[in-house]
Design a protein around this motif. Structure first.
Motif, PDB file in Angstrom:
ATOM      1  N   SER A   1       0.860  -1.175   0.000  1.00 17.13           N
ATOM      2  CA  SER A   1       0.000   0.000   0.000  1.00 17.13           C
ATOM      3  C   SER A   1       0.898   1.227   0.000  1.00 17.13           C
ATOM      4  O   SER A   1       2.123   1.110   0.114  1.00 17.13           O
ATOM      5  N   PRO A   2       0.326   2.460  -0.106  1.00 16.29           N
ATOM      6  CA  PRO A   2       1.157   3.662  -0.018  1.00 16.29           C
ATOM      7  C   PRO A   2       1.883   3.795   1.311  1.00 16.29           C
ATOM      8  O   PRO A   2       2.816   4.595   1.409  1.00 16.29           O
ATOM      9  N   THR A   3       1.452   3.051   2.336  1.00 19.45           N
ATOM     10  CA  THR A   3       2.152   3.094   3.613  1.00 19.45           C
ATOM     11  C   THR A   3       3.024   1.856   3.813  1.00 19.45           C
ATOM     12  O   THR A   3       3.298   1.443   4.931  1.00 19.45           O
TER      13      THR A   3
ATOM     14  N   GLN B   1       3.921  -0.486   7.685  1.00 26.26           N
ATOM     15  CA  GLN B   1       5.381  -0.421   7.731  1.00 26.26           C
ATOM     16  C   GLN B   1       5.872   1.017   7.813  1.00 26.26           C
ATOM     17  O   GLN B   1       6.801   1.330   8.558  1.00 26.26           O
ATOM     18  N   VAL B   2       5.262   1.918   7.065  1.00 22.05           N
ATOM     19  CA  VAL B   2       5.677   3.317   7.064  1.00 22.05           C
ATOM     20  C   VAL B   2       5.139   4.006   8.317  1.00 22.05           C
ATOM     21  O   VAL B   2       3.937   4.005   8.577  1.00 22.05           O
ATOM     22  N   GLY B   3       6.050   4.554   9.118  1.00 22.45           N
ATOM     23  CA  GLY B   3       5.650   5.210  10.357  1.00 22.45           C
ATOM     24  C   GLY B   3       5.340   4.270  11.497  1.00 22.45           C
ATOM     25  O   GLY B   3       4.978   4.720  12.587  1.00 22.45           O
ATOM     26  N   ALA B   4       5.440   2.936  11.256  1.00 16.52           N
ATOM     27  CA  ALA B   4       5.089   1.934  12.283  1.00 16.52           C
ATOM     28  C   ALA B   4       3.703   2.200  12.848  1.00 16.52           C
ATOM     29  O   ALA B   4       3.456   2.082  14.042  1.00 16.52           O
TER      30      ALA B   4
ATOM     31  N   TYR C   1      -8.411   2.962   7.858  1.00 14.65           N
ATOM     32  CA  TYR C   1      -8.486   3.881   6.726  1.00 14.65           C
ATOM     33  C   TYR C   1      -8.134   3.107   5.462  1.00 14.65           C
ATOM     34  O   TYR C   1      -7.520   2.035   5.518  1.00 14.65           O
ATOM     35  N   PRO C   2      -8.539   3.604   4.290  1.00 17.13           N
ATOM     36  CA  PRO C   2      -8.348   2.846   3.046  1.00 17.13           C
ATOM     37  C   PRO C   2      -6.888   2.517   2.768  1.00 17.13           C
ATOM     38  O   PRO C   2      -5.990   3.341   2.979  1.00 17.13           O
ATOM     39  N   LEU C   3      -6.655   1.306   2.264  1.00 18.39           N
ATOM     40  CA  LEU C   3      -5.295   0.861   1.991  1.00 18.39           C
ATOM     41  C   LEU C   3      -4.639   1.648   0.862  1.00 18.39           C
ATOM     42  O   LEU C   3      -3.410   1.710   0.775  1.00 18.39           O
TER      43      LEU C   3
END
Length: 298
Positions: free
Chosen positions: A5-7, A24-27, A43-45
């Motif tokens: 995902s974007p995160t 993964q992004v920002g834990a 929230y949306p993936l």
């Protein structure tokens, strides 16, 4: 199980009827569900993390005025990451893709803060999310790998809810004696007594908050407990352990899929702490600081 995902990768944890998803992004703790009910609103993936939802904030939470701070007599200038208000905001790991390891019910995410503009220290960080039968427990560690003492603070930004209830009807309780007053840039200018109604419980739909608090009442086990209570008596509790002496409470009508959302953010230091010194800890070389918080339904 992971997905993209974007995160970054999304780690899904399961224990009985409890599930959690970690970005993964920002834990980021991006969802928590127990018995089919959301305790952390997902929230949306296909979207970036909204409103810093669930993100780990290190080596400082909240804002630093103009990105400038005094490091024991040495002036420092951080990158401005909140251009609208000309502040350095929410630390240096918000957009970092952590290294991840996990089992079915536990995830460990690690990231290193490297020396950079305005923060010349090397800090190893880790966050462990562990599902429990009634929610989730979270452990943070910060270890100073610099040759000199390093100033650090930590916060996290979880949103909480009881997902099958109109959020306007949830009753919010924050056991705080003191609130921070802020200027137009959301930076603290003074303190005032916190509203007594918050300690007793206020209907979430009746308040608008983006407020830092301290003077937090701890229970006999050393934990501070904030809560949201549904009209039928169900209660979700966010607790913060020793070292988390501050909390930021933020309400918004703009969270994806939610008519109203509230973040209850445990922090070891308030906004602009690198200047005030409030809550800042100077870790000696190779010293580790361990902190705990969690969410539970019951």
């Amino acid at each position: 199980m992971t997905s993209a995902s974007p995160t970054g990768a999304q780690i899904t944890l399961r224990l009985g009827d409890a599930t959690a998803q970690i970005a993964q992004v920002g834990a980021s703790l991006r969802s928590l569900r127990l018995g089919g009910v959301d305790l952390v609103p997902p929230y949306p993936l296909d979207q970036p993390t909204p409103a810093c939802s669930g993100v780990v904030l290190a080596p400082w939470p909240n804002r630093v005025r103009d990105g400038r701070w005094d490091d024991d007599g040495t002036p420092r200038l951080l990158a401005i990451t909140e251009p609208k208000l000309n502040n350095a905001s929410h630390g240096l790991l918000r957009f970092t893709a952590y290294e991840v390891s996990h089992t079915d019910a536990e995830a460990v995410l690690r990231a290193t803060i490297v020396p950079q503009t305005g923060y010349p220290y090397l800090i190893e960080t880790a966050v462990t999310y562990t599902l429990t039968p009634d929610g989730i427990e979270v452990t943070h560690t910060l270890t100073n790998r610099s040759a000199t003492p390093a100033p650090v603070a930590l916060g996290t930004h979880p949103f909480v809810t009881i997902g099958d209830v109109d959020p306007h009807d949830l009753v919010l309780r924050v056991p705080a004696e003191t609130a921070f007053t802020t200027d137009e840039r959301m930076l603290p200018t003074d303190t005032r007594p916190a509203e007594a109604a918050l300690r007793d419980g206020v209907r979430l739909g009746d308040v608008t908050l983006d407020t830092g608090f301290t003077g937090l009442a701890r229970d006999a086990d050393g934990r501070v407990r904030h809560s949201l209570t549904a009209p039928d008596g169900r209660r979700v509790t966010l607790w913060q352990g020793e070292g988390f002496d501050y909390v930021q409470v933020y309400t918004t009508p703009a969270y994806p899929g939610q008519s109203l959302a509230v973040a209850i953010e445990p922090m070891t230091a308030p906004a602009d702490a690198l200047n005030s010194g409030l809550g800042i800890r100077r870790l000696a070389p190779d010293e580790t600081w361990t902190l705990h918080w969690g969410i539970a339904l019951g």
